[in-house]
Design an enzyme around this catalytic site. Structure first.
Site, PDB file in Angstrom:
ATOM      1  N   GLU A  76       0.881  -1.100   0.083  1.00 41.44           N
ATOM      2  CA  GLU A  76      -0.064  -0.038   0.046  1.00 41.44           C
ATOM      3  C   GLU A  76       0.745   1.448   0.134  1.00 41.44           C
ATOM      4  OE1 GLU A  76      -2.816  -0.328  -1.341  1.00 41.44           O
ATOM      5  OE2 GLU A  76      -3.918   0.912   0.203  1.00 41.44           O
ATOM      6  N   HIS A  97       2.425  -0.388  -4.906  1.00 43.19           N
ATOM      7  CA  HIS A  97       2.623  -1.625  -5.826  1.00 43.19           C
ATOM      8  C   HIS A  97       2.407  -2.926  -5.256  1.00 43.19           C
ATOM      9  CE1 HIS A  97       4.818  -2.526  -9.502  1.00 43.19           C
ATOM     10  NE2 HIS A  97       5.700  -3.791  -8.778  1.00 43.19           N
ATOM     11  N   HIS A  98       1.444  -3.726  -6.096  1.00 42.10           N
ATOM     12  CA  HIS A  98       0.896  -4.776  -5.119  1.00 42.10           C
ATOM     13  C   HIS A  98       1.080  -6.084  -5.785  1.00 42.10           C
ATOM     14  CE1 HIS A  98      -1.541  -1.275  -4.440  1.00 42.10           C
ATOM     15  NE2 HIS A  98      -1.663  -1.693  -3.205  1.00 42.10           N
ATOM     16  N   HIS A 132       2.221  -4.025 -14.156  1.00 39.88           N
ATOM     17  CA  HIS A 132       1.032  -4.222 -15.113  1.00 39.88           C
ATOM     18  C   HIS A 132       1.316  -2.821 -15.787  1.00 39.88           C
ATOM     19  CE1 HIS A 132      -0.761  -6.251 -11.349  1.00 39.88           C
ATOM     20  NE2 HIS A 132      -0.175  -7.011 -11.995  1.00 39.88           N
ATOM     21  N   GLU A 133       1.354  -1.678 -15.426  1.00 42.77           N
ATOM     22  CA  GLU A 133       1.410  -0.785 -16.197  1.00 42.77           C
ATOM     23  C   GLU A 133       2.591  -0.497 -17.548  1.00 42.77           C
ATOM     24  OE1 GLU A 133       0.164   2.101 -13.387  1.00 42.77           O
ATOM     25  OE2 GLU A 133       2.473   2.339 -12.524  1.00 42.77           O
ATOM     26  N   ASP A 141       9.324  -3.474  -9.050  1.00 45.59           N
ATOM     27  CA  ASP A 141       9.371  -4.885  -8.563  1.00 45.59           C
ATOM     28  C   ASP A 141      10.589  -5.519  -8.015  1.00 45.59           C
ATOM     29  OD1 ASP A 141       6.823  -5.539 -10.027  1.00 45.59           O
ATOM     30  OD2 ASP A 141       8.020  -5.058 -11.845  1.00 45.59           O
TER      31      ASP A 141
END
Ligand code: HBI
Length: 95
Positions: A52, A56-57, A74-75, A83
């Protein structure tokens, strides 16, 4: 957010010996095993708070004492420095 190029990815993975590269997803994965569900879930709570804060999940799953984590951006459509930062922060929780 920029994808890591091949050399950057290789360098990053050298620093993350417990993580594997998923070629199909351009992601990194690691499996964590704990003594029981409570410890696994406590770890997930810590990771959730990191995620949170960083916005970045992880993609992840939990089965009793095991937590499987996959990180990708993802983006960006693959691995980015975000990452690597998240993987390092997660590793620091279990060191
Ligand atoms: N988590 N792993 C991951 N990858 C993303 O691209 C990402 C995310 N969490 C939040 C997020 N992106 C948001 O910035 C966008 O979905 C709006």
């Amino acid at each position: 957010m920029e994808l890591l190029n091949e050399a950057e990815r290789a360098d990053a993975l050298d620093g993350l010996p417990d993580w594997d590269h998923d070629d199909a997803r351009d992601a990194i994965t690691r499996s964590f095993t704990f003594d029981n569900f409570s410890q696994a879930f406590a770890f997930m709570t810590q990771v959730a708070m990191l995620a949170e804060k960083a916005d970045h999940h992880p993609e992840w799953s939990n089965v009793w004492n095991r937590v499987d984590i996959l990180l990708t951006t993802h983006e960006a459509g693959g691995l980015s420095p975000r990452d690597i930062d998240m993987a390092q922060a997660i590793d620091a929780l279990v060191e």
